[in-house]
Design a protein around this motif. Structure first.
Motif, PDB file in Angstrom:
ATOM      1  N   ALA A 289       0.613  -1.315  -0.094  1.00 44.07           N
ATOM      2  CA  ALA A 289      -0.080   0.130   0.045  1.00 44.07           C
ATOM      3  C   ALA A 289       0.936   1.130   0.070  1.00 44.07           C
ATOM      4  O   ALA A 289       0.568   2.259  -0.795  1.00 44.07           O
ATOM      5  CB  ALA A 289      -0.761  -0.072   1.147  1.00 44.07           C
ATOM      6  N   LEU A 290       1.813   1.300   1.002  1.00 47.42           N
ATOM      7  CA  LEU A 290       2.612   2.480   0.993  1.00 47.42           C
ATOM      8  C   LEU A 290       3.572   2.662  -0.269  1.00 47.42           C
ATOM      9  O   LEU A 290       3.940   3.640  -0.831  1.00 47.42           O
ATOM     10  CB  LEU A 290       3.366   2.420   2.075  1.00 47.42           C
ATOM     11  CG  LEU A 290       4.383   3.580   2.389  1.00 47.42           C
ATOM     12  CD1 LEU A 290       3.531   5.150   2.339  1.00 47.42           C
ATOM     13  CD2 LEU A 290       5.341   3.506   3.783  1.00 47.42           C
ATOM     14  N   ALA A 291       4.152   1.371  -0.837  1.00 45.42           N
ATOM     15  CA  ALA A 291       5.100   1.474  -1.808  1.00 45.42           C
ATOM     16  C   ALA A 291       4.269   2.065  -3.353  1.00 45.42           C
ATOM     17  O   ALA A 291       4.775   2.645  -3.963  1.00 45.42           O
ATOM     18  CB  ALA A 291       5.392   0.132  -2.380  1.00 45.42           C
ATOM     19  N   THR A 292       2.891   1.788  -3.484  1.00 42.55           N
ATOM     20  CA  THR A 292       2.497   2.548  -4.478  1.00 42.55           C
ATOM     21  C   THR A 292       1.972   3.723  -4.399  1.00 42.55           C
ATOM     22  O   THR A 292       2.551   4.621  -5.355  1.00 42.55           O
ATOM     23  CB  THR A 292       0.703   1.784  -4.349  1.00 42.55           C
ATOM     24  OG1 THR A 292       0.841   0.448  -4.342  1.00 42.55           O
ATOM     25  CG2 THR A 292       0.061   2.222  -5.492  1.00 42.55           C
ATOM     26  N   VAL A 293       1.987   4.399  -3.091  1.00 45.69           N
ATOM     27  CA  VAL A 293       1.860   5.606  -2.830  1.00 45.69           C
ATOM     28  C   VAL A 293       3.306   6.245  -3.086  1.00 45.69           C
ATOM     29  O   VAL A 293       3.587   7.400  -3.836  1.00 45.69           O
ATOM     30  CB  VAL A 293       1.357   6.194  -1.562  1.00 45.69           C
ATOM     31  CG1 VAL A 293       1.221   7.681  -1.283  1.00 45.69           C
ATOM     32  CG2 VAL A 293      -0.209   5.688  -1.444  1.00 45.69           C
ATOM     33  N   GLU A 294       4.369   5.911  -2.575  1.00 46.93           N
ATOM     34  CA  GLU A 294       5.618   6.297  -2.723  1.00 46.93           C
ATOM     35  C   GLU A 294       6.105   6.297  -4.020  1.00 46.93           C
ATOM     36  O   GLU A 294       6.917   7.081  -4.412  1.00 46.93           O
ATOM     37  CB  GLU A 294       6.572   5.556  -1.760  1.00 46.93           C
ATOM     38  CG  GLU A 294       8.109   5.999  -1.662  1.00 46.93           C
ATOM     39  CD  GLU A 294       8.945   5.297  -0.492  1.00 46.93           C
ATOM     40  OE1 GLU A 294       9.972   5.775  -0.289  1.00 46.93           O
ATOM     41  OE2 GLU A 294       8.331   4.381   0.354  1.00 46.93           O
ATOM     42  N   ASN A 295       5.758   5.235  -4.845  1.00 46.78           N
ATOM     43  CA  ASN A 295       6.402   5.231  -6.129  1.00 46.78           C
ATOM     44  C   ASN A 295       5.361   6.174  -7.247  1.00 46.78           C
ATOM     45  O   ASN A 295       5.689   6.264  -8.323  1.00 46.78           O
ATOM     46  CB  ASN A 295       6.345   3.899  -6.564  1.00 46.78           C
ATOM     47  CG  ASN A 295       7.196   2.951  -6.019  1.00 46.78           C
ATOM     48  OD1 ASN A 295       8.062   3.581  -5.611  1.00 46.78           O
ATOM     49  ND2 ASN A 295       6.993   1.631  -5.874  1.00 46.78           N
ATOM     50  N   GLY A 296       4.355   6.836  -6.786  1.00 40.32           N
ATOM     51  CA  GLY A 296       3.575   7.576  -7.472  1.00 40.32           C
ATOM     52  C   GLY A 296       2.862   6.985  -8.437  1.00 40.32           C
ATOM     53  O   GLY A 296       2.318   7.646  -9.616  1.00 40.32           O
ATOM     54  N   HIS A 297       2.422   5.563  -8.261  1.00 33.59           N
ATOM     55  CA  HIS A 297       1.702   5.082  -9.236  1.00 33.59           C
ATOM     56  C   HIS A 297       0.172   4.873  -8.993  1.00 33.59           C
ATOM     57  O   HIS A 297      -0.564   4.467  -9.877  1.00 33.59           O
ATOM     58  CB  HIS A 297       2.411   3.492  -9.505  1.00 33.59           C
ATOM     59  CG  HIS A 297       3.650   3.618 -10.034  1.00 33.59           C
ATOM     60  ND1 HIS A 297       4.347   4.301 -10.858  1.00 33.59           N
ATOM     61  CD2 HIS A 297       4.552   2.810  -9.502  1.00 33.59           C
ATOM     62  CE1 HIS A 297       5.508   4.217 -11.061  1.00 33.59           C
ATOM     63  NE2 HIS A 297       5.734   2.933 -10.167  1.00 33.59           N
ATOM     64  N   THR A 298      -0.381   5.452  -7.988  1.00 37.34           N
ATOM     65  CA  THR A 298      -1.564   5.216  -7.679  1.00 37.34           C
ATOM     66  C   THR A 298      -2.467   6.628  -7.962  1.00 37.34           C
ATOM     67  O   THR A 298      -2.063   7.488  -8.258  1.00 37.34           O
ATOM     68  CB  THR A 298      -1.852   5.104  -6.011  1.00 37.34           C
ATOM     69  OG1 THR A 298      -3.087   5.043  -5.720  1.00 37.34           O
ATOM     70  CG2 THR A 298      -1.359   6.564  -5.296  1.00 37.34           C
ATOM     71  N   SER A 299      -3.644   6.043  -8.374  1.00 39.57           N
ATOM     72  CA  SER A 299      -4.741   7.168  -8.711  1.00 39.57           C
ATOM     73  C   SER A 299      -5.473   6.992  -7.682  1.00 39.57           C
ATOM     74  O   SER A 299      -6.056   6.208  -7.114  1.00 39.57           O
ATOM     75  CB  SER A 299      -5.227   6.878 -10.071  1.00 39.57           C
ATOM     76  OG  SER A 299      -6.022   8.055 -10.203  1.00 39.57           O
ATOM     77  N   GLY A 300      -6.004   8.431  -6.919  1.00 37.86           N
ATOM     78  CA  GLY A 300      -6.870   8.444  -5.835  1.00 37.86           C
ATOM     79  C   GLY A 300      -6.491   8.073  -4.686  1.00 37.86           C
ATOM     80  O   GLY A 300      -5.323   8.056  -4.348  1.00 37.86           O
TER      81      GLY A 300
END
Length: 307
Positions: A289-300
């Motif tokens: 969950a945090l990796a997705t946000v940290e890598n900038g790959h998440t939308s929303g």
């Protein structure tokens, strides 16, 4: 004892770890909660990196990640008003307790009851993204019909700003990567793909006379490219880049109190501040969950469902 996800020293993802900890004891103006849902934010990995001081409450390592949560009050410290054991609440962990955990402590003045009809999942997204959206738009104070640029529209804060702005009858142009287009356009944003277009050029074509306001969530070089597009540089509001005064703009004035949380919750109930939640992870999947946000790959918005 309860499980938590945090970090044993400052650094990158390699310092993260699961560990067990006793239930924290709520101090003065704190409430102990059983965490139902924790929100995931870029600030979480920034704090882990050690680049920001003053939000750890002086707590020793290992420290728990996370700044916002929704859950149920288990105990109260001294000088807590307006919150009772058994209340469903949401708020900020501003004294270093973290929120990626089975239990944690929230700062009582920065915590509010969850109103009937609002889910814990939605409530957990409001302390950061929801109140930020309210704050930047209040600071701009633009009339209906005005046009704003949301620079970096695809994340949790950007989409919250865009949706609330549209509810205020503002015209919203947003910038982001290709992966962010679908969610932005679905709520009515005119999207500019920075990976395929010259952002400044495309924005000038859409709004030749300049924007009434700019909300920047990207910072750095990106902020410097779009800031000149504002009719008035004072109406450039940055959420993360504190160098914005150098461009004539302003940093967002944050209000983290209970009143603003309650206001955000009312707007959410009215559908004017409906978060775009794109991923719900169990606590065991907190690293992803945090990796997705940290890598900038998440939308929303990404959340961790603990309970």
């Amino acid at each position: 004892m309860g499980q938590a996800w945090g970090f044993g020293r400052y650094g990158g993802p390699e310092v993260q770890e699961f560990f067990d900890r006793p239930d924290p004891v709520p101090g003065r103006s704190e409430v102990l909660i059983q965490v139902d849902v924790a929100g995931v934010n870029p600030l979480d990995h920034i704090l882990r990196s050690g680049l920001v001081d003053g939000l750890d409450g002086g707590r020793p390592f290992p420290r728990v990640l996370g700044m916002e949560a929704a859950g149920t009050v288990l105990a109260r410290g001294e000088d807590v008003n307006g919150l009772e054991v058994g209340d469903a609440v949401f708020g900020f962990a501003l004294t270093g307790g973290g929120t990626y955990a089975e239990t944690t402590v929230l700062s009582a003045p920065n915590t509010a009851r969850i109103p009937e009809g609002l889910s814990a999942t939605v409530a957990a997204t409001l302390p950061v993204a929801g109140t930020t959206a309210v704050d930047v738009l209040d600071q701009l104070s633009l009339p209906a019909g005005a046009t704003i640029l949301v620079n970096g529209v695809g994340g949790g804060v950007g989409l919250a700003v865009a949706r609330l702005a549209i509810g205020r009858e503002l015209r919203v142009i947003g910038t982001g990567s290709t992966a962010k287009r679908e969610h932005a356009e679905a709520i009515g944003v005119r999207f500019i793909d920075y990976t395929a277009e010259d952002v400044a050029g495309a924005a000038r074509e859409l709004v030749p006379d300049g924007f009434d306001g700019i909300v920047d969530l990207a910072g750095g070089t990106s902020l410097r490219k779009v800031a000149p597009l504002a009719q008035d540089p004072r109406n450039v509001i940055a959420v993360g880049d504190m160098s914005v005064p150098d461009l004539g703009g302003r940093f967002v004035e944050r209000r983290l109190d209970r009143e603003n949380l309650e206001r955000s919750a009312r707007l959410a109930l009215e559908g004017l501040l409906a978060p775009v939640i794109t991923a719900v992870h169990p606590l065991s999947d907190a690293p992803a969950a945090l990796a997705t946000v940290e890598n900038g790959h998440t939308s929303g918005k990404v959340v961790i469902k603990v309970a």
